[in-house]
Design a protein around this motif. Structure first.
Motif, PDB file in Angstrom:
ATOM      1  N   UNK A  53      35.038  35.113  22.915  1.00  0.00           N
ATOM      2  CA  UNK A  53      34.104  34.700  21.871  1.00  0.00           C
ATOM      3  C   UNK A  53      32.716  35.305  22.062  1.00  0.00           C
ATOM      4  N   UNK A  54      32.316  35.561  23.287  1.00  0.00           N
ATOM      5  CA  UNK A  54      30.971  36.053  23.576  1.00  0.00           C
ATOM      6  C   UNK A  54      30.835  37.566  23.453  1.00  0.00           C
ATOM      7  N   UNK A  55      31.933  38.265  23.471  1.00  0.00           N
ATOM      8  CA  UNK A  55      31.880  39.727  23.533  1.00  0.00           C
ATOM      9  C   UNK A  55      32.450  40.348  22.262  1.00  0.00           C
ATOM     10  N   UNK A  56      31.795  41.413  21.826  1.00  0.00           N
ATOM     11  CA  UNK A  56      32.326  42.143  20.679  1.00  0.00           C
ATOM     12  C   UNK A  56      33.553  42.937  21.132  1.00  0.00           C
ATOM     13  N   UNK A  57      34.414  43.233  20.192  1.00  0.00           N
ATOM     14  CA  UNK A  57      35.666  43.930  20.510  1.00  0.00           C
ATOM     15  C   UNK A  57      35.391  45.421  20.702  1.00  0.00           C
ATOM     16  N   UNK A  58      35.645  45.891  21.917  1.00  0.00           N
ATOM     17  CA  UNK A  58      35.530  47.294  22.262  1.00  0.00           C
ATOM     18  C   UNK A  58      36.796  47.617  23.056  1.00  0.00           C
ATOM     19  N   UNK A  59      37.742  48.286  22.400  1.00  0.00           N
ATOM     20  CA  UNK A  59      39.066  48.486  22.995  1.00  0.00           C
ATOM     21  C   UNK A  59      39.009  49.178  24.350  1.00  0.00           C
ATOM     22  N   UNK A  60      38.209  50.222  24.481  1.00  0.00           N
ATOM     23  CA  UNK A  60      38.136  50.946  25.762  1.00  0.00           C
ATOM     24  C   UNK A  60      37.590  50.043  26.862  1.00  0.00           C
ATOM     25  N   UNK A  61      36.570  49.274  26.536  1.00  0.00           N
ATOM     26  CA  UNK A  61      35.969  48.374  27.515  1.00  0.00           C
ATOM     27  C   UNK A  61      36.958  47.270  27.905  1.00  0.00           C
ATOM     28  N   UNK A  62      37.666  46.736  26.942  1.00  0.00           N
ATOM     29  CA  UNK A  62      38.653  45.687  27.209  1.00  0.00           C
ATOM     30  C   UNK A  62      39.779  46.221  28.089  1.00  0.00           C
ATOM     31  N   UNK A  63      40.263  47.417  27.793  1.00  0.00           N
ATOM     32  CA  UNK A  63      41.341  48.020  28.588  1.00  0.00           C
ATOM     33  C   UNK A  63      40.888  48.237  30.029  1.00  0.00           C
ATOM     34  N   UNK A  64      39.683  48.756  30.191  1.00  0.00           N
ATOM     35  CA  UNK A  64      39.145  48.998  31.538  1.00  0.00           C
ATOM     36  C   UNK A  64      39.004  47.682  32.305  1.00  0.00           C
ATOM     37  N   UNK A  65      38.427  46.674  31.667  1.00  0.00           N
ATOM     38  CA  UNK A  65      38.256  45.381  32.323  1.00  0.00           C
ATOM     39  C   UNK A  65      39.606  44.708  32.591  1.00  0.00           C
ATOM     40  N   UNK A  66      40.527  44.903  31.673  1.00  0.00           N
ATOM     41  CA  UNK A  66      41.856  44.296  31.852  1.00  0.00           C
ATOM     42  C   UNK A  66      42.509  44.803  33.137  1.00  0.00           C
ATOM     43  N   UNK A  67      42.480  46.099  33.358  1.00  0.00           N
ATOM     44  CA  UNK A  67      43.109  46.662  34.555  1.00  0.00           C
ATOM     45  C   UNK A  67      42.412  46.198  35.835  1.00  0.00           C
ATOM     46  N   UNK A  68      41.088  46.135  35.794  1.00  0.00           N
ATOM     47  CA  UNK A  68      40.355  45.663  36.975  1.00  0.00           C
ATOM     48  C   UNK A  68      40.674  44.196  37.254  1.00  0.00           C
ATOM     49  N   UNK A  69      40.668  43.381  36.208  1.00  0.00           N
ATOM     50  CA  UNK A  69      40.951  41.957  36.390  1.00  0.00           C
ATOM     51  C   UNK A  69      42.412  41.700  36.752  1.00  0.00           C
ATOM     52  N   UNK A  70      43.303  42.550  36.294  1.00  0.00           N
ATOM     53  CA  UNK A  70      44.713  42.416  36.672  1.00  0.00           C
ATOM     54  C   UNK A  70      44.874  42.619  38.177  1.00  0.00           C
ATOM     55  N   UNK A  71      44.134  43.566  38.742  1.00  0.00           N
ATOM     56  CA  UNK A  71      44.185  43.794  40.183  1.00  0.00           C
ATOM     57  C   UNK A  71      43.624  42.597  40.948  1.00  0.00           C
TER      58      UNK A  71
END
Length: 102
Positions: free
Chosen positions: A53-71
């Protein structure tokens, strides 16, 4: 030799002997609890990632953060499973502990 009053203090309300628990046992449980509690701030970071809810949708940023948080999550999950296994063993050891002899 123990007095009758001291002997009664070593029994539960149902006159069952009390198991011995050493300070070392308590310390081991505290250490395991502290290890689990050490994840609090890291889990807060993961929680922020999933708060879209706090962040605007930025696909590249979400993908990058997703992989880091998955680790991070994989590391947390492995550590959590090890710590809970350790707690189970510690509790089982305490359950089978010798009772105080009166």
């Amino acid at each position: 030799m123990r007095s009758e009053k001291e002997n009664k203090e070593l029994l539960t309300k149902k006159n069952q002997p009390i198991k011995t628990i050493t300070q070392q046992d308590i310390n081991a449980l505290e250490i395991t609890l502290e290890q689990l509690q050490s994840w609090t701030s890291t889990l807060g970071v993961l929680n922020e990632f999933f708060d879209f809810e706090k962040e605007t949708i930025n696909k590249k940023n979400i993908i990058r953060k997703y992989h880091a948080n998955a680790q991070i999550f994989k590391i947390f999950l492995n550590d959590f499973l090890q710590r809970t296994d350790s707690l189970e063993k510690q509790l089982e050891k305490l359950k089978t502990r010798e009772k105080v002899k009166v």
